[in-house]
Scaffold this motif. Sequence first.
Motif, PDB file in Angstrom:
ATOM      1  N   ALA A  26       0.790  -1.211   0.076  1.00 20.72           N
ATOM      2  CA  ALA A  26      -0.064   0.085   0.071  1.00 20.72           C
ATOM      3  C   ALA A  26       0.836   1.299   0.095  1.00 20.72           C
ATOM      4  CB  ALA A  26      -0.975   0.012   1.194  1.00 20.72           C
ATOM      5  N   VAL A  27       2.001   1.336   1.023  1.00 21.55           N
ATOM      6  CA  VAL A  27       2.995   2.496   0.662  1.00 21.55           C
ATOM      7  C   VAL A  27       3.413   2.630  -0.779  1.00 21.55           C
ATOM      8  CG1 VAL A  27       5.064   3.206   1.692  1.00 21.55           C
ATOM      9  CG2 VAL A  27       3.449   2.063   3.347  1.00 21.55           C
ATOM     10  N   VAL A  28       3.981   1.811  -1.342  1.00 17.32           N
ATOM     11  CA  VAL A  28       4.893   1.796  -2.478  1.00 17.32           C
ATOM     12  C   VAL A  28       4.000   2.241  -3.756  1.00 17.32           C
ATOM     13  CG1 VAL A  28       6.771   0.501  -1.535  1.00 17.32           C
ATOM     14  CG2 VAL A  28       5.511  -0.611  -3.052  1.00 17.32           C
ATOM     15  N   GLN A  29       2.737   1.573  -3.650  1.00 18.68           N
ATOM     16  CA  GLN A  29       1.553   1.881  -4.701  1.00 18.68           C
ATOM     17  C   GLN A  29       1.298   3.462  -5.011  1.00 18.68           C
ATOM     18  OE1 GLN A  29      -1.717  -0.375  -3.740  1.00 18.68           O
ATOM     19  NE2 GLN A  29      -1.189  -2.189  -5.091  1.00 18.68           N
ATOM     20  N   ILE A  80       2.540   9.583  -3.181  1.00 19.36           N
ATOM     21  CA  ILE A  80       2.483  10.517  -2.052  1.00 19.36           C
ATOM     22  C   ILE A  80       3.231   9.768  -0.831  1.00 19.36           C
ATOM     23  CG2 ILE A  80       1.108  11.794  -0.631  1.00 19.36           C
ATOM     24  CD1 ILE A  80      -0.624  12.433  -2.980  1.00 19.36           C
ATOM     25  N   ALA A  81       2.687   8.569  -0.542  1.00 17.91           N
ATOM     26  CA  ALA A  81       2.915   7.812   0.533  1.00 17.91           C
ATOM     27  C   ALA A  81       4.621   7.229   0.467  1.00 17.91           C
ATOM     28  CB  ALA A  81       2.031   6.633   1.066  1.00 17.91           C
ATOM     29  N   GLU A  82       4.719   6.659  -0.631  1.00 23.27           N
ATOM     30  CA  GLU A  82       6.085   6.229  -1.001  1.00 23.27           C
ATOM     31  C   GLU A  82       7.276   7.227  -0.662  1.00 23.27           C
ATOM     32  OE1 GLU A  82       7.543   3.548  -4.649  1.00 23.27           O
ATOM     33  OE2 GLU A  82       6.796   5.685  -5.129  1.00 23.27           O
ATOM     34  N   HIS A 141      11.115  26.377  -6.792  1.00 21.57           N
ATOM     35  CA  HIS A 141      12.303  25.390  -7.172  1.00 21.57           C
ATOM     36  C   HIS A 141      11.866  24.210  -7.678  1.00 21.57           C
ATOM     37  CE1 HIS A 141      10.116  24.222  -3.352  1.00 21.57           C
ATOM     38  NE2 HIS A 141      10.900  23.177  -3.099  1.00 21.57           N
ATOM     39  N   LEU A 142      10.595  23.860  -7.704  1.00 24.04           N
ATOM     40  CA  LEU A 142       9.912  22.607  -8.458  1.00 24.04           C
ATOM     41  C   LEU A 142       9.891  22.685  -9.828  1.00 24.04           C
ATOM     42  CD1 LEU A 142       7.403  21.450  -5.614  1.00 24.04           C
ATOM     43  CD2 LEU A 142       9.977  21.043  -5.882  1.00 24.04           C
ATOM     44  N   PHE A 143      10.243  23.879 -10.503  1.00 27.01           N
ATOM     45  CA  PHE A 143      10.264  23.933 -11.853  1.00 27.01           C
ATOM     46  C   PHE A 143      11.560  24.280 -12.487  1.00 27.01           C
ATOM     47  CE2 PHE A 143       6.095  25.232 -10.157  1.00 27.01           C
ATOM     48  CZ  PHE A 143       5.037  24.407 -11.036  1.00 27.01           C
ATOM     49  N   PRO A 144      11.779  23.613 -13.633  1.00 21.14           N
ATOM     50  CA  PRO A 144      10.917  22.755 -14.381  1.00 21.14           C
ATOM     51  C   PRO A 144      10.880  21.485 -13.577  1.00 21.14           C
ATOM     52  CG  PRO A 144      13.075  22.781 -15.549  1.00 21.14           C
ATOM     53  CD  PRO A 144      13.093  24.011 -14.279  1.00 21.14           C
ATOM     54  N   GLY A 145       9.885  20.644 -13.639  1.00 21.72           N
ATOM     55  CA  GLY A 145       9.558  19.575 -12.949  1.00 21.72           C
ATOM     56  C   GLY A 145       8.574  18.728 -13.716  1.00 21.72           C
ATOM     57  N   ILE A 146       8.520  17.521 -12.877  1.00 18.28           N
ATOM     58  CA  ILE A 146       7.666  16.494 -13.488  1.00 18.28           C
ATOM     59  C   ILE A 146       6.528  16.080 -12.565  1.00 18.28           C
ATOM     60  CG2 ILE A 146       7.483  14.167 -14.353  1.00 18.28           C
ATOM     61  CD1 ILE A 146      10.263  13.854 -14.448  1.00 18.28           C
ATOM     62  N   LEU A 147       5.247  16.397 -13.384  1.00 19.33           N
ATOM     63  CA  LEU A 147       3.826  15.824 -12.396  1.00 19.33           C
ATOM     64  C   LEU A 147       3.683  14.422 -12.744  1.00 19.33           C
ATOM     65  CD1 LEU A 147       1.769  17.431 -10.804  1.00 19.33           C
ATOM     66  CD2 LEU A 147       0.219  17.237 -13.039  1.00 19.33           C
ATOM     67  N   LYS A 148       3.543  13.780 -11.717  1.00 18.96           N
ATOM     68  CA  LYS A 148       3.338  12.252 -11.679  1.00 18.96           C
ATOM     69  C   LYS A 148       2.007  11.935 -10.882  1.00 18.96           C
ATOM     70  CE  LYS A 148       8.440  11.068 -11.428  1.00 18.96           C
ATOM     71  NZ  LYS A 148       9.531  10.218 -10.749  1.00 18.96           N
ATOM     72  N   ALA A 149       1.034  11.186 -11.727  1.00 17.98           N
ATOM     73  CA  ALA A 149      -0.041  10.757 -10.948  1.00 17.98           C
ATOM     74  C   ALA A 149       0.472   9.879  -9.612  1.00 17.98           C
ATOM     75  CB  ALA A 149      -0.862   9.942 -11.541  1.00 17.98           C
ATOM     76  N   ALA A 150      -0.237   9.885  -8.675  1.00 18.65           N
ATOM     77  CA  ALA A 150       0.310   9.243  -7.528  1.00 18.65           C
ATOM     78  C   ALA A 150       0.033   7.457  -7.559  1.00 18.65           C
ATOM     79  CB  ALA A 150      -0.541   9.675  -6.099  1.00 18.65           C
ATOM     80  N   ARG A 151      -0.946   7.209  -8.284  1.00 19.52           N
ATOM     81  CA  ARG A 151      -1.237   5.861  -8.553  1.00 19.52           C
ATOM     82  C   ARG A 151      -1.229   5.466  -9.808  1.00 19.52           C
ATOM     83  NH1 ARG A 151      -3.171   4.402  -3.597  1.00 19.52           N
ATOM     84  NH2 ARG A 151      -3.660   2.073  -4.312  1.00 19.52           N
ATOM     85  N   LEU A 152      -0.811   4.377 -10.217  1.00 21.55           N
ATOM     86  CA  LEU A 152      -1.147   3.458 -11.285  1.00 21.55           C
ATOM     87  C   LEU A 152      -0.378   3.872 -12.532  1.00 21.55           C
ATOM     88  CD1 LEU A 152      -4.989   3.237 -11.414  1.00 21.55           C
ATOM     89  CD2 LEU A 152      -3.460   1.473 -10.534  1.00 21.55           C
ATOM     90  N   GLY A 153       0.862   4.457 -12.341  1.00 21.86           N
ATOM     91  CA  GLY A 153       1.767   5.052 -13.353  1.00 21.86           C
ATOM     92  C   GLY A 153       2.956   3.840 -13.536  1.00 21.86           C
ATOM     93  N   TYR A 154       3.210   3.740 -14.840  1.00 23.98           N
ATOM     94  CA  TYR A 154       4.205   2.904 -14.941  1.00 23.98           C
ATOM     95  C   TYR A 154       4.795   3.207 -16.225  1.00 23.98           C
ATOM     96  CZ  TYR A 154       1.287   0.505 -18.316  1.00 23.98           C
ATOM     97  OH  TYR A 154       0.571   0.046 -19.200  1.00 23.98           O
ATOM     98  N   ASP A 155       6.115   2.661 -16.562  1.00 27.19           N
ATOM     99  CA  ASP A 155       6.733   2.850 -17.918  1.00 27.19           C
ATOM    100  C   ASP A 155       6.551   4.287 -18.548  1.00 27.19           C
ATOM    101  OD1 ASP A 155       7.561   0.491 -17.839  1.00 27.19           O
ATOM    102  OD2 ASP A 155       6.332  -0.218 -19.367  1.00 27.19           O
ATOM    103  N   GLY A 156       6.710   5.346 -17.562  1.00 28.03           N
ATOM    104  CA  GLY A 156       6.514   6.994 -18.013  1.00 28.03           C
ATOM    105  C   GLY A 156       5.078   7.189 -18.107  1.00 28.03           C
ATOM    106  N   LYS A 157       4.209   6.193 -18.049  1.00 30.38           N
ATOM    107  CA  LYS A 157       2.720   6.827 -18.159  1.00 30.38           C
ATOM    108  C   LYS A 157       2.182   7.533 -16.911  1.00 30.38           C
ATOM    109  CE  LYS A 157       1.681   3.017 -21.520  1.00 30.38           C
ATOM    110  NZ  LYS A 157       3.058   2.397 -21.532  1.00 30.38           N
TER     111      LYS A 157
END
Length: 387
Positions: A106-109, A112-114, A143-159
């Motif tokens: 649950a943590v590493v999925q 945010i928690a990870e 300081h967070l720009f340029p940055g990467i926005l990543k969905a907290a859940r269900l991302g993989y292979d850059g998706k």
Amino acid sequence: NTVLTSAVVYPGQWLGMLGGGQLGRMFCHAAQSMGYKVVVLDPAQDSPAGTVAEKQVFAAYDDVKGLDELAALTRVVTTEFENVPAASLKQLSENCRVSPGAAAVAVVQDRIAEKAFIASQGIPVAPYAEVRSAADLEKAGQHLFPGILKAARLGYDGKGQARVANVQEALAAFESFGNVPCVLEAMLPLKEEISVVMARGFDGEVAVFPIGQNTHVNGILATTVVNPGLIAESIQHQAKQAAIKIAEGLNYFGVLCIEFFILDDNSLVANEVAPRPHNSGHYTMNACASSQFEQQVRVMAGMPLGSTQLRAPAIMLNILGDSWFHPETGAFAEPVWEKVLALPGVSLHLYGKSEARKGRKMGHVNVVHENFDTALAHARQISKILN
Ligand code: ADP
Ligand code: MG
């Protein structure tokens, strides 16, 4: 029917696998070569693991009846699927010994928690902000720009990721993701990407594989190179210690992979944790005394861990469906495997997927040779043959 704690499960008995993908397939091969029988739970017909397992329960990962059917057949269960519902692991744990456990998964999925967990262990992560609303983005620091926005859940292979230059682009990306919880990370100057694949047993014993250096193409892992001299000893040590700390802190049992970045100033940043064997650990199948899949079997069976010793430098090349299509004409043709297999020290692993599609992981090649330059030359030849 009490849940096993430290008991050993002997060959001849059943091991349960949640998920029918290629990682499950290679797990089956390792388990079967040690004399175990495998039951796979996966909804799909003709899945890579389902077609080699002794049995398959055809059910969704969150199907209560299907999970009960699995638990009736085996007393130990593992998974190959990063996004297996934690609730399913929890249900299984009422009757089975489950590795990894629901709480660690649950943590590493959840990025945010990870990230919060890794940072809490005193291990550096990329500067980031939790994003649950547009307002969180508006107040994110420059300081967070340029940055990467990543969905907290269900991302993989850059998706589920977008590179964003400023707040406006971040807001647009957040909306395009459907306003789901995200993390916004500062874009870091990466010198190398490495991964630490390791196993942790129920008795707390750990075994860490040699560190692999990864390259990605279009967000998908393309190669892993393992030649211990390539990375400074002190960085390798630091990464392995951090990985062990993460596994212990998560009370993790099983095989896991921690991806790290080495930055231009040689500092180390932890990126993400995969709660299962990992594509960057496939080289272990031919280059190490035990493979990552054998370790997964050993952990769940309550057996001692195997040796992670590297026998020779190794290069793993992923094979995508693109290799079946002519780069210019798009014409479909089977790759000329005989040319690949003619090279010494080459092992081919294909996942039994019926249809080659662009971007789909079809298999990988391991090149293992005592002379690293020879391995490199062979790997280059193979990538020419396959592209
Ligand atoms: P996933 O592997 O789940 O798609 P990652 O978080 O590993 O997601 O990101 C994919 C790739 O994007 C990484 O391997 C790395 O090349 C690049 N990347 C991710 N985060 C950063 C960052 N903070 N700075 C620079 N590059 C990054
Ligand atoms: Mg990654």
